[in-house]
Design an enzyme around this catalytic site. Structure first.
Site, PDB file in Angstrom:
ATOM      1  N   LYS A   1       5.930  12.538   0.774  1.00 24.90           N
ATOM      2  CA  LYS A   1       5.478  11.297   0.148  1.00 24.90           C
ATOM      3  C   LYS A   1       6.674  10.675  -0.562  1.00 24.90           C
ATOM      4  O   LYS A   1       7.257  11.279  -1.471  1.00 24.90           O
ATOM      5  CB  LYS A   1       4.358  11.591  -0.840  1.00 24.90           C
TER       6      LYS A   1
ATOM      7  N   ARG B   1      -1.952   0.691  -6.714  1.00 26.22           N
ATOM      8  CA  ARG B   1      -1.895   0.931  -8.164  1.00 26.22           C
ATOM      9  C   ARG B   1      -2.666  -0.141  -8.913  1.00 26.22           C
ATOM     10  O   ARG B   1      -3.320   0.146  -9.915  1.00 26.22           O
ATOM     11  CB  ARG B   1      -0.443   1.012  -8.628  1.00 26.22           C
TER      12      ARG B   1
ATOM     13  N   ARG C   1       8.158   7.110 -10.174  1.00 29.08           N
ATOM     14  CA  ARG C   1       7.831   8.448  -9.680  1.00 29.08           C
ATOM     15  C   ARG C   1       9.004   9.093  -8.937  1.00 29.08           C
ATOM     16  O   ARG C   1       8.817  10.026  -8.169  1.00 29.08           O
ATOM     17  CB  ARG C   1       6.634   8.378  -8.732  1.00 29.08           C
TER      18      ARG C   1
ATOM     19  N   GLU D   1      10.228  19.765   2.798  1.00 27.59           N
ATOM     20  CA  GLU D   1       8.929  19.655   2.114  1.00 27.59           C
ATOM     21  C   GLU D   1       7.786  20.099   3.039  1.00 27.59           C
ATOM     22  O   GLU D   1       6.877  20.815   2.617  1.00 27.59           O
ATOM     23  CB  GLU D   1       8.675  18.204   1.668  1.00 27.59           C
TER      24      GLU D   1
ATOM     25  N   LYS E   1       4.007   9.683   4.228  1.00 24.37           N
ATOM     26  CA  LYS E   1       3.529   8.472   3.562  1.00 24.37           C
ATOM     27  C   LYS E   1       4.676   7.766   2.880  1.00 24.37           C
ATOM     28  O   LYS E   1       5.447   8.435   2.180  1.00 24.37           O
ATOM     29  CB  LYS E   1       2.495   8.901   2.525  1.00 24.37           C
TER      30      LYS E   1
ATOM     31  N   SER F   1      -1.167   0.786   1.107  1.00 22.10           N
ATOM     32  CA  SER F   1      -1.693  -0.498   0.623  1.00 22.10           C
ATOM     33  C   SER F   1      -0.726  -1.656   0.833  1.00 22.10           C
ATOM     34  O   SER F   1      -1.141  -2.755   1.200  1.00 22.10           O
ATOM     35  CB  SER F   1      -2.058  -0.367  -0.857  1.00 22.10           C
TER      36      SER F   1
ATOM     37  N   TYR G   1      -6.318   1.209   5.692  1.00 21.14           N
ATOM     38  CA  TYR G   1      -7.326   0.289   5.153  1.00 21.14           C
ATOM     39  C   TYR G   1      -7.882  -0.608   6.260  1.00 21.14           C
ATOM     40  O   TYR G   1      -8.851  -1.312   6.053  1.00 21.14           O
ATOM     41  CB  TYR G   1      -6.721  -0.543   4.013  1.00 21.14           C
TER      42      TYR G   1
HETATM   43  C1  PBG Z   1      -1.377   8.979  -5.975  1.00 19.55           C
HETATM   44  C2  PBG Z   1      -1.562   8.111  -4.784  1.00 19.55           C
HETATM   45  C3  PBG Z   1      -0.955   6.877  -4.564  1.00 19.55           C
HETATM   46  C4  PBG Z   1      -1.418   6.435  -3.318  1.00 19.55           C
HETATM   47  C5  PBG Z   1      -2.294   7.386  -2.831  1.00 19.55           C
HETATM   48  N1  PBG Z   1      -2.359   8.441  -3.748  1.00 19.55           N
HETATM   49  C6  PBG Z   1      -0.101   6.047  -5.413  1.00 19.55           C
HETATM   50  C7  PBG Z   1       1.185   6.514  -5.936  1.00 19.55           C
HETATM   51  O1  PBG Z   1       1.734   7.542  -5.549  1.00 19.55           O
HETATM   52  O2  PBG Z   1       1.661   5.798  -6.800  1.00 19.55           O
HETATM   53  C8  PBG Z   1      -1.004   5.155  -2.698  1.00 19.55           C
HETATM   54  C9  PBG Z   1      -1.808   4.706  -1.551  1.00 19.55           C
HETATM   55  C10 PBG Z   1      -1.500   3.335  -1.096  1.00 19.55           C
HETATM   56  O3  PBG Z   1      -0.565   2.667  -1.541  1.00 19.55           O
HETATM   57  O4  PBG Z   1      -2.245   2.886  -0.228  1.00 19.55           O
HETATM   58  N2  PBG Z   1      -2.563   9.555  -6.397  1.00 19.55           N
END
Ligand code: PBG
Length: 327
Positions: free
Chosen positions: A197, A207, A220, A236, A251, A277, A316
Site C-alpha cells: 500500500k 479521506r 502516512r 512486503e 494499492k 477513490s 467504486y
Molecule cells: C485506511 C484506508 C485508506 C483507504 C482504504 N483504507 C486511506 C488511507 O490509507 O489514507 C483508501 C481507499 C481509497 O482511496 O479508495 N484505512
C-alpha cells in the site's frame, strides 16, 4: 517483405475475431465493491467526494449488497464512518461499532452467498487520524498497534466477516492478526493483506468520505510505501505471505500496474488490486466535463488492472461495471 506476410490486423477485422483472440476479459466475479456504513443516519446519504457513492445505514447496506449480488458481484468490503473517535480508535473493535453492526446484518441476511470482507484499520476511528496508535512523542507505535489490530480482527470475525483486510501497513500485522484469529477460534477467517500500500495522493476522496484528517497536517509516509519503489513491494508481499496472508493486495492500481505484474509473477496466492477513490474521482470528473467517455474509460482502466495480473479488483465502479458487462 517475404512470404508469408504477417498481418496482425487479420485478427482484428470483426468483433467476433477480436473476441475470440482476446487475451483477458473482465467478469463480474473479478469485482469487489467497497461499501460505506455511517453511524447516526436514518437514510443513505451521498458522499460528495465520491459522486454516485452513498454512505449507508445498516439496513440500506444490506439492500445494496443484495443488489450487487444480483448483478453477479461476489464480494463487498465494508468501511465504517463514525464521529466517535478516540486515541485508540476503540470504535474499530467495539462489538457495537458501526462496522460490526453492518457486518452482522450483512452476514445474517446474505449468509455465505456473498464474501463479506472487513477493512481492518483504525484511522477512521482515531482522533489523530493515523492508522496506528501513538506513543507519548506522537509517533506511530508499531507493536502497540498490533495489539489493537488483533482486537479489531476478533471483533470483525465475531461479527461474521469471512475475510479481514488489514490496511494499516504496520510491520508484523498479518502474523499478529492470524494468531489472534486462531486463538479465538476463528481459524477459518481469511486474511486479505493490503501488502503493498503506497503513500499515494489518490486517497483524498476516501479521506473526505470518512472525514479523516491527520493531526498536524501529517502524512502516512512513515508506514505506507514510497511510490518510487518496486522491489520493496515484493519484500512486503513476501513477508505477508510468510506471515499467513491468504491473499495479497496492491494499492492504488493504475499507477502501480508494474507492481501488480511483478507481484503476480512472484506469488501463488490470489492477488487483488484496489482501484482507489482518486482513480474513481478523476474519471467521474473528466467524464462530467465531457472530456472522456465514462464507460469506455472505466472498461479500459479496470481492464488494464486485470491484464496487469490482478485476480480481483476493488473498485467504486463495481456496480456500474457489472451493468456494462451485462448490457
Ligand atoms: C485506511 C484506508 C485508506 C483507504 C482504504 N483504507 C486511506 C488511507 O490509507 O489514507 C483508501 C481507499 C481509497 O482511496 O479508495 N484505512
Amino acid at each position: 517483405m517475404s512470404y508469408p506476410q504477417r498481418r496482425p490486423r487479420r485478427l482484428r477485422r470483426t468483433e467476433a475475431l477480436r473476441s475470440m483472440v482476446a487475451e483477458t476479459s473482465l467478469a463480474t466475479n473479478d469485482l469487489i465493491a467497497p461499501l460505506f456504513v455511517k453511524e447516526g443516519i436514518d437514510e443513505p446519504v451521498p458522499i460528495p467526494s465520491l459522486p454516485g457513492i452513498l454512505a449507508h445505514t445498516p439496513s440500506s447496506v444490506v439492500a445494496e449488497a443484495k443488489e450487487l449480488a444480483a448483478l453477479g458481484i461476489p464480494s463487498v468490503l465494508v468501511f465504517g464512518i463514525t464521529d466517535r473517535r478516540d486515541p485508540l480508535g476503540s470504535c474499530a473493535y467495539d462489538p457495537n461499532g458501526i462496522a460490526q453492526v453492518a457486518l452482522r446484518r450483512l452476514v445474517d441476511t446474505l449468509g455465505d452467498s456473498m464474501v463479506i470482507m472487513a477493512d481492518l484499520c483504525i484511522d477512521e476511528y482515531t482522533d489523530h487520524g493515523h492508522c496506528g496508535i501513538l506513543d507519548p512523542l506522537g509517533n506511530v507505535d508499531n507493536d502497540a498497534t498490533l495489539a489493537i489490530y488483533s482486537q479489531v480482527a476478533v471483533a470483525q470475525a465475531e461479527a461474521g466477516a469471512h475475510v479481514v483486510a488489514p490496511s494499516g501497513m504496520m510491520d508484523g500485522q498479518v502474523q499478529a492478526i492470524r494468531k489472534a484469529l486462531d486463538e479465538s477460534g476463528h481459524t477459518d477467517v481469511a486474511i486479505l493483506a493490503y501488502s503493498a500500500k503506497y503513500a499515494s495522493s489518490l486517497y483524498g476522496p476516501f479521506r473526505d468520505a470518512v472525514s479523516v484528517s491527520i493531526v498536524g497536517g501529517g502524512n502516512r509516509r512513515g508506514y505506507q510505501q514510497d511510490p518510487r519503489n518496486l522491489r520493496e513491494a515484493l519484500l512486503e508481499v513476501a513477508l505477508d505471505v510468510e506471515e499467513g496472508a491468504d491473499m495479497v493486495m496492491i494499492k492504488p492500481a493504475l499507477a502501480y500496474l508494474d507492481v501488480i505484474a511483478a507481484v503476480r509473477a512472484n506469488v501463488v496466492v490470489p492477488v487483488a488490486a484496489y482501484h482507489v477513490s482518486g482513480e474513481y474521482a478523476m474519471v467521474v470528473a473528466a467524464a462530467e466535463r465531457g472530456l472522456v467517455d465514462r464507460e469506455a474509460v472505466i472498461l479500459e482502466h479496470v481492464g488494464a488492472i486485470k491484464r496487469a495480473g490482478a485476480d480481483m479488483i476493488i473498485t467504486y465502479f463495481a456496480k456500474e461495471l457489472a451493468r456494462i458487462i451485462h448490457a
